[in-house]
Design an enzyme around this catalytic site. Structure first.
Site, PDB file in Angstrom:
ATOM      1  N   ASN A  98       0.872  -1.176   0.000  1.00  0.00           N
ATOM      2  CA  ASN A  98       0.000   0.000   0.000  1.00  0.00           C
ATOM      3  C   ASN A  98       0.910   1.227   0.000  1.00  0.00           C
ATOM      4  OD1 ASN A  98      -1.934   1.945   0.416  1.00  0.00           O
ATOM      5  ND2 ASN A  98      -2.417   1.346   2.526  1.00  0.00           N
ATOM      6  N   TRP A  99       1.065   1.825  -1.165  1.00  0.00           N
ATOM      7  CA  TRP A  99       2.008   2.949  -1.290  1.00  0.00           C
ATOM      8  C   TRP A  99       1.539   4.204  -0.564  1.00  0.00           C
ATOM      9  CZ3 TRP A  99       2.997   2.564  -7.300  1.00  0.00           C
ATOM     10  CH2 TRP A  99       3.925   1.552  -7.541  1.00  0.00           C
ATOM     11  N   LYS A 100       0.238   4.327  -0.360  1.00  0.00           N
ATOM     12  CA  LYS A 100      -0.353   5.555   0.214  1.00  0.00           C
ATOM     13  C   LYS A 100       0.029   6.741  -0.691  1.00  0.00           C
ATOM     14  CE  LYS A 100      -0.118   3.270   4.623  1.00  0.00           C
ATOM     15  NZ  LYS A 100      -0.033   3.335   6.059  1.00  0.00           N
TER      16      LYS A 100
ATOM     17  N   HIS B 234      -9.739   2.030   5.249  1.00  0.00           N
ATOM     18  CA  HIS B 234      -8.419   2.035   5.904  1.00  0.00           C
ATOM     19  C   HIS B 234      -8.485   2.966   7.119  1.00  0.00           C
ATOM     20  CE1 HIS B 234      -4.156   2.791   6.574  1.00  0.00           C
ATOM     21  NE2 HIS B 234      -3.927   1.667   5.918  1.00  0.00           N
TER      22      HIS B 234
ATOM     23  N   GLU C  62      -6.168  -4.519  10.788  1.00  0.00           N
ATOM     24  CA  GLU C  62      -5.065  -3.558  10.858  1.00  0.00           C
ATOM     25  C   GLU C  62      -5.174  -2.701  12.113  1.00  0.00           C
ATOM     26  OE1 GLU C  62      -3.091  -2.909   6.842  1.00  0.00           O
ATOM     27  OE2 GLU C  62      -4.496  -1.295   7.178  1.00  0.00           O
TER      28      GLU C  62
ATOM     29  N   GLY D 296       2.493   1.886  10.626  1.00  0.00           N
ATOM     30  CA  GLY D 296       3.527   2.914  10.464  1.00  0.00           C
ATOM     31  C   GLY D 296       4.380   3.147  11.697  1.00  0.00           C
TER      32      GLY D 296
ATOM     33  N   SER E  25       3.047  -2.603  10.140  1.00  0.00           N
ATOM     34  CA  SER E  25       4.496  -2.809  10.292  1.00  0.00           C
ATOM     35  C   SER E  25       4.953  -4.208   9.872  1.00  0.00           C
ATOM     36  CB  SER E  25       4.938  -2.483  11.727  1.00  0.00           C
ATOM     37  OG  SER E  25       4.678  -1.121  12.007  1.00  0.00           O
TER      38      SER E  25
ATOM     39  N   GLY F   8       2.642  -1.265   4.241  1.00  0.00           N
ATOM     40  CA  GLY F   8       2.788   0.135   3.829  1.00  0.00           C
ATOM     41  C   GLY F   8       4.250   0.470   3.581  1.00  0.00           C
TER      42      GLY F   8
HETATM   43  P1  PGA Z   1       2.642  -0.038   7.548  1.00  0.00           P
HETATM   44  O1  PGA Z   1       1.190   0.315   6.919  1.00  0.00           O
HETATM   45  O2  PGA Z   1       3.091  -1.328   6.929  1.00  0.00           O
HETATM   46  O3  PGA Z   1       3.508   1.131   7.167  1.00  0.00           O
HETATM   47  O4  PGA Z   1       2.456  -0.171   9.017  1.00  0.00           O
HETATM   48  C1  PGA Z   1       0.242  -0.706   6.750  1.00  0.00           C
HETATM   49  C2  PGA Z   1      -1.042  -0.117   6.203  1.00  0.00           C
HETATM   50  O5  PGA Z   1      -1.364   1.040   6.465  1.00  0.00           O
HETATM   51  O6  PGA Z   1      -1.778  -0.822   5.485  1.00  0.00           O
END
Ligand code: PGA
Length: 255
Positions: A9-11, A95, A167, A173, A213, A234
């Protein structure tokens, strides 16, 4: 059989140029989609270019969000109908960042789930959980509630086309993943909820992901958990080398 699903998920992180370079550098190293299905979630600004670029590769394409109406006077919104037209496979719905920064409620999320299904794409429905709720023993109620609300009016037939992602927002993050046991417990609760809504058979068919994470180092032990069928990553999906190691976790296991 539930085929493992590993998605990045690049955001809002990459430029278009970075995104296309990324696709070029990973497309030959992806696992066979019968072994592991791989996907990237990207901004709607990139989707068409990525879809053109990834041609002949098994990479699936995910939109990070969409609106719940197909068309009309909704300035600035992303139409699920157009996402489907350009060849988008999946759409992330609900999300925790959408819930937190854009005030998405369970009701809005439910409408979006219907919009994605109506347009022949597959929703990836995210269920959040805050640290406070984890500690206050309300976790069960919270997750169950979100699954129930997001699937209101979704038929058993359509339910087979959804993916659910557990999640916990305290793991997103932060660099601190949920423990294997906590991640498994969350995914198990979701499967039980699906069994209550539909049946054991349907619940057995639906893939449930863990996100928060995840990286190429912790993915293998997470994937060994009984109810975890995949991950949503992410930060560790921004670098193409990290992503390739992540999606090939089965190969790396034998090294
Ligand atoms: P992260 O994000 O791997 O940076 O924790 C996961 C997500 O938001 O789907």
């Amino acid at each position: 059989m539930r085929i493992p699903f590993i998605a990045g998920n690049w955001k809002m992180n990459l430029s278009l140029e970075d995104a296309l370079d990324f696709i070029d550098s990973i497309k030959k190293d992806l696992p066979d989609s019968n072994v592991t299905e791989t996907a990237i979630a990207a901004s709607p600004l990139f989707l068409q270019s990525i879809i053109d670029h990834k041609k002949d590769s098994q990479l699936k394409i995910i939109a990070e969000n969409c609106f719940y109406k197909d068309d009309g006077a909704y300035t600035g919104e992303v139409s699920p109908k157009v996402l489907s037209e350009i060849g988008t496979d999946y759409v992330i719905i609900g999300h925790s960042e959408r819930r937190k920064y854009f005030n998405e409620t369970n009701d809005i999320i439910n409408k979006k789930v219907h919009a994605v299904l109506r347009n022949n794409m597959n929703p990836i429905i995210c269920c959040d959980e805050t640290m406070g709720r984890l500690q206050s023993e309300n976790k069960i109620h919270w997750v169950v509630n979100q699954v129930n609300a997001s699937l209101k009016g979704v038929s058993a037939e359509d339910a087979k086309n959804i993916i659910i992602a557990y999640e916990p927002s305290w793991a997103i993050g932060t660099g601190t993943s949920a423990s294997n046991d906590d991640a498994q417990e969350g995914c198990y609760l979701i499967r039980q909820t699906l069994a209550d809504i539909y049946s054991d058979e349907i619940a057995d068919e639906i893939r449930i992901l863990y996100g928060g994470s995840v990286n190429y180092k912790n993915v293998t032990s997470l994937m060994e958990q009984r109810d975890i069928d995949g991950v949503l990553a992410g930060k560790s999906s921004i670098d193409s080398n990290d992503f390739i190691k992540l999606v090939n976790y089965k190969k790396n296991q034998n090294k």
